[in-house]
Scaffold this motif. Structure first.
Motif, PDB file in Angstrom:
ATOM      1  N   ILE A  44       0.797  -1.184   0.035  1.00  0.00           N
ATOM      2  CA  ILE A  44       0.098  -0.059  -0.019  1.00  0.00           C
ATOM      3  C   ILE A  44       0.916   1.137  -0.111  1.00  0.00           C
ATOM      4  O   ILE A  44       1.682   1.440   0.851  1.00  0.00           O
ATOM      5  N   PRO A  45       0.744   2.244  -0.911  1.00  0.00           N
ATOM      6  CA  PRO A  45       1.474   3.498  -1.023  1.00  0.00           C
ATOM      7  C   PRO A  45       1.341   4.176   0.315  1.00  0.00           C
ATOM      8  O   PRO A  45       0.104   4.477   0.714  1.00  0.00           O
ATOM      9  N   LEU A  46       2.369   4.495   0.783  1.00  0.00           N
ATOM     10  CA  LEU A  46       2.386   5.495   2.127  1.00  0.00           C
ATOM     11  C   LEU A  46       2.592   6.965   1.592  1.00  0.00           C
ATOM     12  O   LEU A  46       3.407   7.876   1.986  1.00  0.00           O
ATOM     13  N   ILE A  47       1.683   7.433   0.950  1.00  0.00           N
ATOM     14  CA  ILE A  47       1.628   9.140   0.804  1.00  0.00           C
ATOM     15  C   ILE A  47       0.536   9.651   1.189  1.00  0.00           C
ATOM     16  O   ILE A  47       0.478  10.983   0.800  1.00  0.00           O
ATOM     17  N   GLY A  48      -0.330   9.156   2.152  1.00  0.00           N
ATOM     18  CA  GLY A  48      -1.357  10.204   2.781  1.00  0.00           C
ATOM     19  C   GLY A  48      -0.642  11.351   3.271  1.00  0.00           C
ATOM     20  O   GLY A  48      -1.209  12.534   3.178  1.00  0.00           O
ATOM     21  N   GLY A  49       0.372  11.228   4.187  1.00  0.00           N
ATOM     22  CA  GLY A  49       0.777  12.348   4.874  1.00  0.00           C
ATOM     23  C   GLY A  49       1.543  13.296   3.977  1.00  0.00           C
ATOM     24  O   GLY A  49       1.469  14.539   3.949  1.00  0.00           O
ATOM     25  N   ILE A 188      -7.984  24.329   7.190  1.00  0.00           N
ATOM     26  CA  ILE A 188      -7.135  23.586   6.210  1.00  0.00           C
ATOM     27  C   ILE A 188      -6.297  22.339   6.384  1.00  0.00           C
ATOM     28  O   ILE A 188      -6.614  21.484   5.593  1.00  0.00           O
ATOM     29  N   LEU A 189      -6.218  22.068   7.729  1.00  0.00           N
ATOM     30  CA  LEU A 189      -5.796  20.822   8.165  1.00  0.00           C
ATOM     31  C   LEU A 189      -6.548  19.669   8.118  1.00  0.00           C
ATOM     32  O   LEU A 189      -6.529  18.616   7.755  1.00  0.00           O
ATOM     33  N   SER A 218       1.363  10.586   9.962  1.00  0.00           N
ATOM     34  CA  SER A 218       0.875  10.664  11.603  1.00  0.00           C
ATOM     35  C   SER A 218       1.766  11.829  12.333  1.00  0.00           C
ATOM     36  O   SER A 218       1.342  12.174  13.322  1.00  0.00           O
ATOM     37  N   MET A 219       2.994  11.682  11.885  1.00  0.00           N
ATOM     38  CA  MET A 219       3.802  12.589  13.005  1.00  0.00           C
ATOM     39  C   MET A 219       3.899  14.001  12.330  1.00  0.00           C
ATOM     40  O   MET A 219       3.773  15.136  13.471  1.00  0.00           O
ATOM     41  N   PHE A 220       3.330  14.258  11.226  1.00  0.00           N
ATOM     42  CA  PHE A 220       2.953  15.888  10.812  1.00  0.00           C
ATOM     43  C   PHE A 220       1.657  16.037  11.375  1.00  0.00           C
ATOM     44  O   PHE A 220       1.666  17.228  11.920  1.00  0.00           O
ATOM     45  N   VAL A 221       0.712  14.853  11.557  1.00  0.00           N
ATOM     46  CA  VAL A 221      -0.568  15.613  12.269  1.00  0.00           C
ATOM     47  C   VAL A 221      -0.019  15.708  13.572  1.00  0.00           C
ATOM     48  O   VAL A 221      -0.867  16.945  14.245  1.00  0.00           O
ATOM     49  N   GLY A 222       0.433  14.936  14.353  1.00  0.00           N
ATOM     50  CA  GLY A 222       1.021  15.418  15.657  1.00  0.00           C
ATOM     51  C   GLY A 222       1.658  16.479  15.813  1.00  0.00           C
ATOM     52  O   GLY A 222       1.223  17.461  16.865  1.00  0.00           O
TER      53      GLY A 222
END
Length: 343
Positions: A44-49, A188-189, A218-222
């Motif tokens: 699965i591509p890890l591009i969501g962040g 925006i987020l 997930s780290m960007f969200v945090g």
């Protein structure tokens, strides 16, 4: 009209970023492969962040005032996404990730000269001022929140739902306080996360379209959460009380604290991955992945609602703190019961 244009711009940037980077991620091997701990089908591509960050970056540059605080946030976020993408690709050591997070925290603290200095009137003896210790407290808070959202990411839709809940709650708090200048940031987020959630949950009905958030996301969200909470609770223009922040991100915080204590008691590293998070325990107890998502999302919404109501009605800060601690005790007790049922 301005807010609507910002939201529309953000959504389409995020959507098309996913469409563009999905084949790129497959080509360079930025994918999540099935393993004993990761029970999904295919790579699965890890591009969501990455897509979320690029949408936030584009919308911020287009619509938001060019302030020093915003520039520092975007630079810190770019570094966080870069470190996260490296972790997604090469599985970095915990020490490397923590050092990166400390460097990024330093950029945010010293770049704008802001940190968590006031904890509010928690014990009805006046506001608690941390003074210089506030810098140390801010470092700890940034690392804790980043890793709380990173660790909660375990089933489809969970990190997306929880982050949207947090961002929308913060937007409501800004709106309640009349701080409309800050309203665009959480909106925006939240909007940038929505296309990811749609792909992650398979709304387009094709498994091949699924993507994951990845550690970059997930780290960007945090990081974004703790930045917004610090901006909202500190300084003369504070929009809400610090204790309210606990309720806004209650589920990720409680899950992290509970599992770190459990791992420490079992002689394990707090950062060593396992399958003992809340979502794992609920599934072992018999709930499906979708049922687990609904239960945890509703719990997070309930927690946020308590925080919002407490802020709106100016509930005593001591009561809010005691209530949060009591809720955490109930959470830990419930986890123990669920873990026994799942055996």
């Amino acid at each position: 009209m301005y807010i609507l244009a910002t939201i529309i711009t953000t959504f389409f940037f995020a959507f098309f970023a996913i469409k563009f980077f999905k084949p790129v991620a497959i080509e360079v091997g930025l994918v999540d492969k099935p393993s004993a701990r990761k029970l999904h089908d295919g790579n699965i591509p890890l591009i969501g962040g990455i897509s979320i960050f690029l949408a936030v970056l584009a919308a911020s540059l287009l619509w938001l005032p060019n302030t020093l605080e915003l520039r520092m946030y975007l630079i810190a976020s770019a570094m966080m996404v870069f470190i996260g993408a490296l972790d997604d690709k090469f599985d970095l050591r915990v020490r490397v990730r923590i050092v990166g997070q400390i460097i990024i925290a330093s950029l945010m603290i010293y770049g704008v000269g802001g940190y968590i200095e006031n904890l509010g009137n928690l014990f009805q003896l006046g506001n608690i001022s941390l003074g210089p210790f506030g810098i140390v407290f801010t470092y700890l808070s940034i690392i804790v929140v980043i890793n709380a959202y990173n660790m909660i990411d375990g089933i489809d839709g969970l990190i997306g739902s929880l982050s949207i809940n947090t961002f929308v709650s913060i937007a409501i708090l800004f709106l309640m306080s009349g701080q409309t200048d800050y309203l665009s940031y959480p909106l925006i987020l939240a909007t940038a996360t929505l296309p990811y959630l749609m792909f992650n949950l398979g709304i387009f009905k094709q498994e091949t379209k699924k993507i994951f958030m990845g550690d970059a996301g997930s780290m960007f969200v945090g990081l974004s959460v703790i930045w917004l909470l610090t901006m909202g609770t500190q300084g003369e223009q504070a929009s809400f009380r610090p204790v309210t922040a606990l309720w806004i991100c209650a589920i990720p915080l409680m899950d992290m604290l509970a599992i770190v204590v459990r791992r420490y008691k079992n002689g394990k590293s707090p950062f060593k991955p396992d399958r003992d998070h809340l979502h794992h325990l609920l599934q072992r107890a018999g709930l499906s992945a979708k049922q687990t998502l609904v239960v945890i999302s509703l719990a997070a919404t309930f927690m946020s609602s308590i925080g919002l109501a407490g802020e709106h009605f100016m509930v005593n800060e001591t009561l809010l703190l005691m209530g949060f601690l009591l809720m955490f005790v109930c959470y830990v007790s419930a986890i123990r019961v669920i873990s026994r049922v799942g055996k």
